[in-house]
Design a protein around this motif. Structure first.
Motif, PDB file in Angstrom:
ATOM      1  N   GLY A  33     -25.590  -3.248  -9.572  1.00 31.52           N
ATOM      2  CA  GLY A  33     -24.599  -4.077  -9.005  1.00 31.52           C
ATOM      3  C   GLY A  33     -25.435  -5.676  -8.864  1.00 31.52           C
ATOM      4  N   LEU A  34     -26.770  -5.538  -8.300  1.00 34.81           N
ATOM      5  CA  LEU A  34     -27.424  -7.007  -8.103  1.00 34.81           C
ATOM      6  C   LEU A  34     -27.756  -7.363  -9.499  1.00 34.81           C
ATOM      7  N   GLN A  35     -27.893  -6.511 -10.509  1.00 36.65           N
ATOM      8  CA  GLN A  35     -28.270  -7.323 -11.950  1.00 36.65           C
ATOM      9  C   GLN A  35     -26.873  -7.871 -12.297  1.00 36.65           C
ATOM     10  N   PHE A  36     -25.841  -7.266 -11.956  1.00 30.00           N
ATOM     11  CA  PHE A  36     -24.415  -7.909 -12.197  1.00 30.00           C
ATOM     12  C   PHE A  36     -24.185  -9.227 -11.559  1.00 30.00           C
ATOM     13  N   LEU A  37     -24.592  -9.183 -10.389  1.00 32.31           N
ATOM     14  CA  LEU A  37     -24.361 -10.324  -9.688  1.00 32.31           C
ATOM     15  C   LEU A  37     -25.140 -11.674 -10.298  1.00 32.31           C
ATOM     16  N   ASP A  38     -26.276 -11.356 -10.985  1.00 34.86           N
ATOM     17  CA  ASP A  38     -26.899 -12.240 -11.609  1.00 34.86           C
ATOM     18  C   ASP A  38     -26.365 -12.676 -12.779  1.00 34.86           C
ATOM     19  N   THR A  60     -20.408 -11.123  -3.879  1.00 32.20           N
ATOM     20  CA  THR A  60     -21.227 -10.119  -3.097  1.00 32.20           C
ATOM     21  C   THR A  60     -20.996  -8.736  -3.637  1.00 32.20           C
ATOM     22  N   GLN A  61     -21.857  -7.868  -3.193  1.00 35.37           N
ATOM     23  CA  GLN A  61     -21.695  -6.511  -3.628  1.00 35.37           C
ATOM     24  C   GLN A  61     -21.280  -5.510  -2.451  1.00 35.37           C
ATOM     25  N   GLY A  62     -20.499  -4.610  -2.753  1.00 38.44           N
ATOM     26  CA  GLY A  62     -20.100  -3.484  -1.317  1.00 38.44           C
ATOM     27  C   GLY A  62     -18.887  -4.081  -0.565  1.00 38.44           C
ATOM     28  N   ASP A  63     -18.113  -4.819  -0.936  1.00 46.13           N
ATOM     29  CA  ASP A  63     -17.039  -5.323  -0.208  1.00 46.13           C
ATOM     30  C   ASP A  63     -15.753  -4.855  -0.928  1.00 46.13           C
ATOM     31  N   LYS A  64     -14.890  -4.106  -0.257  1.00 44.96           N
ATOM     32  CA  LYS A  64     -13.553  -3.537  -0.684  1.00 44.96           C
ATOM     33  C   LYS A  64     -12.553  -4.461  -0.920  1.00 44.96           C
ATOM     34  N   GLU A  65     -12.830  -5.635  -0.010  1.00 46.34           N
ATOM     35  CA  GLU A  65     -11.857  -6.751   0.007  1.00 46.34           C
ATOM     36  C   GLU A  65     -12.125  -7.945  -1.334  1.00 46.34           C
ATOM     37  N   LEU A  75     -17.573   6.127 -11.676  1.00 47.63           N
ATOM     38  CA  LEU A  75     -18.358   5.151 -10.615  1.00 47.63           C
ATOM     39  C   LEU A  75     -17.728   3.857 -10.402  1.00 47.63           C
ATOM     40  N   THR A  76     -17.859   3.429  -9.083  1.00 43.32           N
ATOM     41  CA  THR A  76     -17.180   2.337  -8.694  1.00 43.32           C
ATOM     42  C   THR A  76     -18.248   1.327  -8.221  1.00 43.32           C
ATOM     43  N   LEU A  77     -18.191   0.237  -8.780  1.00 38.88           N
ATOM     44  CA  LEU A  77     -19.225  -0.897  -8.403  1.00 38.88           C
ATOM     45  C   LEU A  77     -18.265  -1.994  -7.821  1.00 38.88           C
ATOM     46  N   GLU A  78     -18.474  -2.184  -6.719  1.00 42.80           N
ATOM     47  CA  GLU A  78     -17.685  -3.126  -5.842  1.00 42.80           C
ATOM     48  C   GLU A  78     -18.509  -4.635  -5.662  1.00 42.80           C
ATOM     49  N   VAL A  79     -18.061  -5.285  -6.660  1.00 44.34           N
ATOM     50  CA  VAL A  79     -19.058  -6.549  -6.815  1.00 44.34           C
ATOM     51  C   VAL A  79     -17.873  -7.733  -7.010  1.00 44.34           C
ATOM     52  N   GLY A  80     -17.794  -8.585  -6.084  1.00 46.45           N
ATOM     53  CA  GLY A  80     -16.774  -9.622  -6.390  1.00 46.45           C
ATOM     54  C   GLY A  80     -16.703 -10.791  -5.363  1.00 46.45           C
ATOM     55  N   THR A  81     -15.822 -11.542  -5.224  1.00 45.77           N
ATOM     56  CA  THR A  81     -15.862 -12.549  -4.265  1.00 45.77           C
ATOM     57  C   THR A  81     -14.327 -12.322  -3.516  1.00 45.77           C
ATOM     58  N   GLN A  82     -14.222 -12.974  -2.378  1.00 50.36           N
ATOM     59  CA  GLN A  82     -13.161 -13.023  -1.498  1.00 50.36           C
ATOM     60  C   GLN A  82     -12.160 -14.521  -1.720  1.00 50.36           C
ATOM     61  N   LEU A  83     -12.935 -15.350  -2.594  1.00 48.31           N
ATOM     62  CA  LEU A  83     -12.287 -16.559  -2.652  1.00 48.31           C
ATOM     63  C   LEU A  83     -11.430 -16.440  -3.603  1.00 48.31           C
ATOM     64  N   GLU A  84     -10.024 -16.813  -3.220  1.00 48.91           N
ATOM     65  CA  GLU A  84      -8.847 -16.642  -4.253  1.00 48.91           C
ATOM     66  C   GLU A  84      -8.962 -17.453  -5.421  1.00 48.91           C
ATOM     67  N   TYR A  85      -9.331 -18.565  -5.519  1.00 51.59           N
ATOM     68  CA  TYR A  85      -9.399 -19.649  -6.428  1.00 51.59           C
ATOM     69  C   TYR A  85     -10.453 -18.789  -7.571  1.00 51.59           C
ATOM     70  N   ALA A  86     -11.401 -18.106  -7.130  1.00 51.57           N
ATOM     71  CA  ALA A  86     -12.249 -17.525  -8.311  1.00 51.57           C
ATOM     72  C   ALA A  86     -11.341 -17.216  -9.463  1.00 51.57           C
ATOM     73  N   SER A  87     -10.194 -16.520  -9.512  1.00 53.80           N
ATOM     74  CA  SER A  87      -9.510 -15.901 -10.535  1.00 53.80           C
ATOM     75  C   SER A  87      -8.887 -17.387 -11.121  1.00 53.80           C
ATOM     76  N   TYR A  88      -8.646 -18.256 -10.589  1.00 53.32           N
ATOM     77  CA  TYR A  88      -8.064 -19.431 -11.108  1.00 53.32           C
ATOM     78  C   TYR A  88      -8.943 -20.135 -12.044  1.00 53.32           C
TER      79      TYR A  88
END
Length: 165
Positions: A33-38, A60-65, A75-88
């Motif tokens: 997950g840390l490598q994926f963040l990189d 971040t890693q590990g946030d279900k939101e 296997l589930t890897l929770e890596v992402g962002t809560q910023l709505e505009y990331a998908s835009y």
């Protein structure tokens, strides 16, 4: 009939089933997950999607939101962002969903516009399509290749340690 090493194999498989392998893979998955963040950050930089750095720092890693999650092979890897505009930024977007023009108060500082709700100056925005850069899609593709190779190496390493070669 006696098979050399069968008792050892059964014991090692029992240990793996009792959580030894699972705990080891959980640690490995966290490292992945840390490598994926990189990789995500590298893709954002490569695609020139860094303005203020907010999106870059938001993953971040590990946030279900989080808006992005990866699940594969149980296997589930929770890596992402809560910023709505990331998908835009990844997928593209229209500057106005209704197609109408809108006034944005603020001022120009060089080639950069700074939003200021109290400004008497600003700019008029007409609806247009902004192409996405696909940073997430590229990162996932790179990650999946790396993940499969790393998983194979990890499993072979575990097998070699416990069953010898």
């Amino acid at each position: 009939m006696k098979i050399d090493g069968l008792d050892r194999l059964i014991s090692q498989l029992q240990t793996a089933g009792d959580g030894g392998l699972k705990a080891e893979y959980q640690d490995w998955l966290e490292d992945m997950g840390l490598q994926f963040l990189d990789i995500i950050q590298d893709e954002l930089i490569k695609e020139n999607a860094v303005d203020t750095g907010r999106l870059l720092r938001s993953f971040t890693q590990g946030d279900k939101e989080n808006h992005f999650l990866i699940s594969k092979g149980g296997l589930t890897l929770e890596v992402g962002t809560q910023l709505e505009y990331a998908s835009y930024v990844n997928d593209g977007h229209a500057t106005s969903s209704s197609g109408e023009r809108r006034w944005v108060p603020g001022r120009w500082t060089g080639s950069r516009f700074e939003y200021d709700p109290n400004a008497s100056t600003g700019m008029m925005l007409a609806s247009q399509w902004i192409d996405g850069n696909g940073y997430w899609d590229h990162a996932v593709m790179l990650y999946e290749q790396m993940f499969e190779q790393s998983l194979d190496r990890k499993l072979q390493s575990w097998f070699d340690r416990h069953f010898g070669r």
